[in-house]
Design a protein around this motif. Structure first.
Motif, PDB file in Angstrom:
ATOM      1  N   UNK A 167     -29.910   6.325  31.498  1.00  0.00           N
ATOM      2  CA  UNK A 167     -29.602   5.974  32.887  1.00  0.00           C
ATOM      3  C   UNK A 167     -28.585   4.843  32.976  1.00  0.00           C
ATOM      4  N   UNK A 168     -28.507   4.031  31.918  1.00  0.00           N
ATOM      5  CA  UNK A 168     -27.609   2.888  31.930  1.00  0.00           C
ATOM      6  C   UNK A 168     -26.170   3.254  31.564  1.00  0.00           C
ATOM      7  N   UNK A 169     -25.989   4.362  30.857  1.00  0.00           N
ATOM      8  CA  UNK A 169     -24.675   4.634  30.287  1.00  0.00           C
ATOM      9  C   UNK A 169     -23.578   4.842  31.334  1.00  0.00           C
ATOM     10  N   UNK A 170     -23.806   5.558  32.439  1.00  0.00           N
ATOM     11  CA  UNK A 170     -22.741   5.653  33.456  1.00  0.00           C
ATOM     12  C   UNK A 170     -22.361   4.294  34.043  1.00  0.00           C
ATOM     13  N   UNK A 171     -23.344   3.421  34.187  1.00  0.00           N
ATOM     14  CA  UNK A 171     -23.069   2.068  34.676  1.00  0.00           C
ATOM     15  C   UNK A 171     -22.180   1.306  33.701  1.00  0.00           C
ATOM     16  N   UNK A 172     -22.531   1.362  32.436  1.00  0.00           N
ATOM     17  CA  UNK A 172     -21.767   0.646  31.420  1.00  0.00           C
ATOM     18  C   UNK A 172     -20.355   1.216  31.298  1.00  0.00           C
ATOM     19  N   UNK A 173     -20.248   2.517  31.390  1.00  0.00           N
ATOM     20  CA  UNK A 173     -18.930   3.142  31.346  1.00  0.00           C
ATOM     21  C   UNK A 173     -18.084   2.696  32.531  1.00  0.00           C
ATOM     22  N   UNK A 174     -18.702   2.624  33.694  1.00  0.00           N
ATOM     23  CA  UNK A 174     -17.971   2.210  34.898  1.00  0.00           C
ATOM     24  C   UNK A 174     -17.501   0.764  34.771  1.00  0.00           C
ATOM     25  N   UNK A 175     -18.279  -0.066  34.109  1.00  0.00           N
ATOM     26  CA  UNK A 175     -17.842  -1.441  33.865  1.00  0.00           C
ATOM     27  C   UNK A 175     -16.528  -1.456  33.098  1.00  0.00           C
ATOM     28  N   UNK A 176     -16.432  -0.600  32.094  1.00  0.00           N
ATOM     29  CA  UNK A 176     -15.197  -0.509  31.332  1.00  0.00           C
ATOM     30  C   UNK A 176     -14.030  -0.059  32.186  1.00  0.00           C
ATOM     31  N   UNK A 177     -14.269   0.908  33.042  1.00  0.00           N
ATOM     32  CA  UNK A 177     -13.210   1.413  33.923  1.00  0.00           C
ATOM     33  C   UNK A 177     -12.741   0.352  34.904  1.00  0.00           C
ATOM     34  N   UNK A 178     -13.664  -0.496  35.331  1.00  0.00           N
ATOM     35  CA  UNK A 178     -13.327  -1.561  36.277  1.00  0.00           C
ATOM     36  C   UNK A 178     -12.806  -2.817  35.586  1.00  0.00           C
ATOM     37  N   UNK A 179     -12.819  -2.816  34.255  1.00  0.00           N
ATOM     38  CA  UNK A 179     -12.387  -3.994  33.518  1.00  0.00           C
ATOM     39  C   UNK A 179     -13.363  -5.150  33.602  1.00  0.00           C
ATOM     40  N   UNK A 180     -14.656  -4.821  33.710  1.00  0.00           N
ATOM     41  CA  UNK A 180     -15.694  -5.837  33.850  1.00  0.00           C
ATOM     42  C   UNK A 180     -16.461  -5.975  32.526  1.00  0.00           C
ATOM     43  N   UNK A 181     -16.294  -7.066  31.794  1.00  0.00           N
ATOM     44  CA  UNK A 181     -17.075  -7.276  30.572  1.00  0.00           C
ATOM     45  C   UNK A 181     -18.563  -7.372  30.908  1.00  0.00           C
ATOM     46  N   UNK A 182     -19.395  -7.019  29.938  1.00  0.00           N
ATOM     47  CA  UNK A 182     -20.849  -7.054  30.114  1.00  0.00           C
ATOM     48  C   UNK A 182     -21.441  -8.076  29.151  1.00  0.00           C
TER      49      UNK A 182
END
Length: 356
Positions: A167-182
């Protein structure tokens, strides 16, 4: 009366002497002070400009913020990342306070785990992530999992869901697309898992933050590191920051192995100065080898003496000193004496590459 007073006086002295005996002194009362006549440095300002990649919204008023700015200017802190844990109205209110000071503070949001066990949660969480990003969030964090799931973000902890959950993977992928480090806090240092007895050399701090390993469903250190690795591997387009050296201070080969294999993983050094400044030669070598992957952070407030302590550890070769106000261990600390080239990368160059 004089005889009685004399007896009481000697009883007080005897009691004081007895209390300081190694046979009766409580460990919590042991506060050693170095007596070595050796160099003692005071580094009030960092050698180079600093981007603090790990702090929190300690200041809640305009006056507090102004004092923090004064402290930052005095210490040479150019910019501070505020890891809010927050989403929704809480994030918006924090952004309103900190945005008034322009680029000196940059806010990171959390993930909204509300309804994480319900169908469609991932899509809702992504929408809130995107909203926070439009509002001004430049990264996500600090996420946190000490074994029972992702519990740091507000307003709802995600008990039982770890960073590698599907469930977390689409969120984490979207962070990359938005240029948002985690930024993520994984596990705790080894002392918090060791037996709480006379063999634990970090007992005082370990006991306070000890992990209850009998809790149902809890993941321990190695298993948590595995969840991090799987998330990093599954999302090569997303930048991950394992804060606090991924809580591998006692065995940095674990972190080294991850850094060697995953170019999208970094580590911040925040709030683990007490754990690492007791092994200065090993740490200096680690900083040398991974100088391109480490990020400066504090996570210990905003007072001038805090900045001075961490700069002393990083920049000087001072030996055998204590800082009980910040590090609740009984071992002495030592400076790493890092080179200018490493300090530049640590203080701001590595951060700039991630933030630009």
């Amino acid at each position: 009366m004089k005889r009685a007073a004399w007896i009481i006086f000697w009883m007080m002295i005897s009691g004081q002497l007895l209390a300081q005996s190694p046979d009766s002194l409580l460990l919590k009362d042991y506060q050693p002070r170095s007596i070595f006549k050796i160099p003692k440095s005071q580094v009030t300002k960092a050698r180079f400009p600093v981007i603090d990649m790990h702090s929190h919204p300690y200041a809640r008023t305009a006056a507090d913020l102004q004092q923090w700015i004064i402290n930052m200017d005095s210490a040479g802190i150019r910019q501070t990342m505020i890891l809010t844990y927050a989403t929704g109205a809480e994030f918006d209110s924090l952004h309103e306070v900190y945005a008034a000071l322009g680029e000196r503070f940059r806010l990171w949001c959390g993930f909204d785990y509300t309804g994480y066990n319900e169908p469609g949660w991932t899509e809702k969480a992504i929408k809130e992530l995107e909203r926070c990003h439009r509002k001004g969030a430049i990264g996500v964090g600090e996420l946190g999992d000490k074994g029972l799931g992702l519990t740091y973000s507000h307003p709802t902890p995600a008990r039982g869901m770890h960073i590698n959950d599907s469930r977390m993977q689409p969120l984490l992928k979207r962070c990359g697309e938005l240029g948002m480090p985690v930024n993520i806090h994984i596990a705790e240092p080894a002392w918090m898992y060791e037996a709480m007895d006379a063999t634990n050399d970090g007992l005082m701090n370990g006991f306070k933050w000890r992990i209850d390993q009998e809790q149902e469903g809890i993941l321990l250190h190695r298993a948590l590191i595995q969840t991090l690795e799987e998330a990093v591997q599954a999302n090569p387009g997303t930048t991950f920051i394992a804060c606090h050296f991924a809580n591998c201070s006692a065995d940095l080969s674990i972190l080294a192995d991850l850094l060697d294999r995953y170019p999208n993983l970094h580590a911040d050094i925040s709030a683990r100065y007490g754990e690492t400044a007791t092994i200065p030669r090993y740490m200096a070598a680690f900083y040398e080898k991974y100088q391109d992957r480490l990020l400066f952070g504090t996570d210990m407030g905003s007072e001038p003496e805090m900045y001075e302590i961490v700069f002393r550890i990083l920049e000087t070769e001072d030996e055998h000193f204590y800082q009980p106000a910040y590090f609740n261990y009984h071992w002495p600390l030592y400076g790493f004496g890092l080179s200018d080239s490493i300090l530049k990368k640590l203080y701001y160059e590595n951060a700039q590459k991630i933030l630009d």
